[in-house]
Design a protein around this motif. Sequence first.
Motif, short mmCIF file in Angstrom:
data_model
loop_
_atom_site.label_atom_id
_atom_site.label_comp_id
_atom_site.label_asym_id
_atom_site.label_seq_id
_atom_site.Cartn_x
_atom_site.Cartn_y
_atom_site.Cartn_z
N THR A 99 40.08 35.25 23.92
CA THR A 99 40.13 34.85 25.32
C THR A 99 41.06 33.66 25.51
O THR A 99 41.88 33.61 26.44
CB THR A 99 38.72 34.50 25.84
OG1 THR A 99 37.88 35.65 25.75
CG2 THR A 99 38.77 34.00 27.28
N ASP A 131 44.66 34.78 25.31
CA ASP A 131 45.08 35.43 26.55
C ASP A 131 45.43 34.39 27.61
O ASP A 131 46.45 34.50 28.30
CB ASP A 131 43.98 36.35 27.08
CG ASP A 131 43.81 37.62 26.26
OD1 ASP A 131 44.73 37.96 25.49
OD2 ASP A 131 42.76 38.28 26.41
N ASP A 167 36.58 33.61 35.63
CA ASP A 167 37.12 34.96 35.45
C ASP A 167 37.07 35.77 36.74
O ASP A 167 38.02 36.50 37.07
CB ASP A 167 36.33 35.71 34.37
CG ASP A 167 36.63 35.23 32.96
OD1 ASP A 167 37.66 34.56 32.76
OD2 ASP A 167 35.83 35.54 32.05
N LYS A 206 45.27 42.75 33.80
CA LYS A 206 44.66 43.66 32.82
C LYS A 206 43.78 42.87 31.84
O LYS A 206 42.69 43.31 31.48
CB LYS A 206 45.74 44.41 32.06
CG LYS A 206 46.59 45.32 32.94
CD LYS A 206 47.75 45.94 32.17
CE LYS A 206 48.64 46.78 33.11
NZ LYS A 206 49.83 47.31 32.40
N GLU A 207 44.26 41.70 31.43
CA GLU A 207 43.46 40.84 30.56
C GLU A 207 42.25 40.29 31.31
O GLU A 207 41.14 40.23 30.77
CB GLU A 207 44.32 39.70 30.03
CG GLU A 207 45.50 40.15 29.18
CD GLU A 207 46.47 39.02 28.85
OE1 GLU A 207 47.27 39.19 27.91
OE2 GLU A 207 46.44 37.98 29.53
N TYR A 239 39.23 42.58 31.57
CA TYR A 239 38.42 42.59 30.35
C TYR A 239 37.58 41.32 30.27
O TYR A 239 36.40 41.36 29.88
CB TYR A 239 39.31 42.70 29.11
CG TYR A 239 38.57 42.41 27.82
CD1 TYR A 239 37.66 43.31 27.29
CD2 TYR A 239 38.76 41.19 27.16
CE1 TYR A 239 36.97 43.04 26.13
CE2 TYR A 239 38.06 40.90 26.00
CZ TYR A 239 37.18 41.83 25.49
OH TYR A 239 36.48 41.54 24.35
N HIS A 240 38.16 40.19 30.62
CA HIS A 240 37.42 38.93 30.57
C HIS A 240 36.19 38.96 31.47
O HIS A 240 35.10 38.51 31.08
CB HIS A 240 38.32 37.76 31.00
CG HIS A 240 39.45 37.50 30.06
ND1 HIS A 240 40.50 36.67 30.37
CD2 HIS A 240 39.70 37.96 28.80
CE1 HIS A 240 41.35 36.63 29.36
NE2 HIS A 240 40.88 37.41 28.40
N ASP A 252 34.54 41.63 32.50
CA ASP A 252 33.58 42.57 31.93
C ASP A 252 32.76 41.92 30.82
O ASP A 252 31.54 42.05 30.76
CB ASP A 252 34.32 43.81 31.40
CG ASP A 252 33.36 44.86 30.89
OD1 ASP A 252 32.57 45.39 31.68
OD2 ASP A 252 33.41 45.16 29.67
N ARG A 253 33.45 41.17 29.97
CA ARG A 253 32.76 40.55 28.85
C ARG A 253 31.90 39.38 29.28
O ARG A 253 30.72 39.28 28.91
CB ARG A 253 33.78 40.08 27.81
CG ARG A 253 33.12 39.42 26.61
CD ARG A 253 34.10 38.91 25.58
NE ARG A 253 33.34 38.16 24.60
CZ ARG A 253 32.99 36.87 24.75
NH1 ARG A 253 33.32 36.22 25.84
NH2 ARG A 253 32.28 36.25 23.82
#
Length: 251
Positions: free
Chosen positions: A41, A44, A102, A129-130, A133-134, A136-137
């Motif tokens: 993370t 990114d 995020d 796009k990154e 994902y951040h 979601d996590r």
Amino acid sequence: MEAKFEALLRLGDNALILGHRVSEWCGHAPVLEEDIALANTALDLLGQTNLWLEYAGEVEGKGRSADDLAFLRDAWDFRNVLLVELPNGDFGQTILRQFLFDAFNLLNLRALTGSSDPRIAEIAEKAAKEAAYHVDRSSGTVIGLGDGTDESHRRMQDALNLLYPYAMELFITDEVDAEMAKAGVIPSPDTLKAEYDALVNGVIAEATLEKPEAHFGHRGAGKTGKMHTEHLGHLLTQMQWLQRAYPGNAW
């Protein structure tokens, strides 16, 4: 061009300072999987930093590189919100801060893909796009900890009580935001608030947490550079010391 430079600094500085904060967990996370995830993370965010600050240097036109802007500015020249410079605290506090940022970052980046500035739109498309994902996590981890044990729930509620007022600074607008929004370059942050609330409130509810009732929010002191917490100075001392000690050196 001055307003665009300021706007790009805000984008780059938020990612830079939070990326550094998250990197402080490297080798210290509670489990190996989280150690790796947090390090990724941070990477990114630092990648996004480089793209935003590189463009900021070009817009400024004074020959400053992304590295110059990251390592050779003092605290009062940084334009990050206060949320990202706060100390990590425990793991729950770090994850809750990450989610609050995020959620905003994803919505902002998606809006930026429609920027009238092709360079900004291009950077945003890659970074979004990154950020997806951040979100979601971090949201999944907030839910798991909030709806976990009594101890993890308590810690997550404490983190939410502390951090939520800081998240409100993300939506404060000023002359820079107004000028950039009018030109179609960057959306006015307040236009993202309703969607942000829907996303954050849903995760908070699923995590069995209670959003603080107080309507107090920190008022844009960080993003304008008028006031930062004492924590930013300590952070910059660690982040910048090598370049300050050996100016001009490169790998």
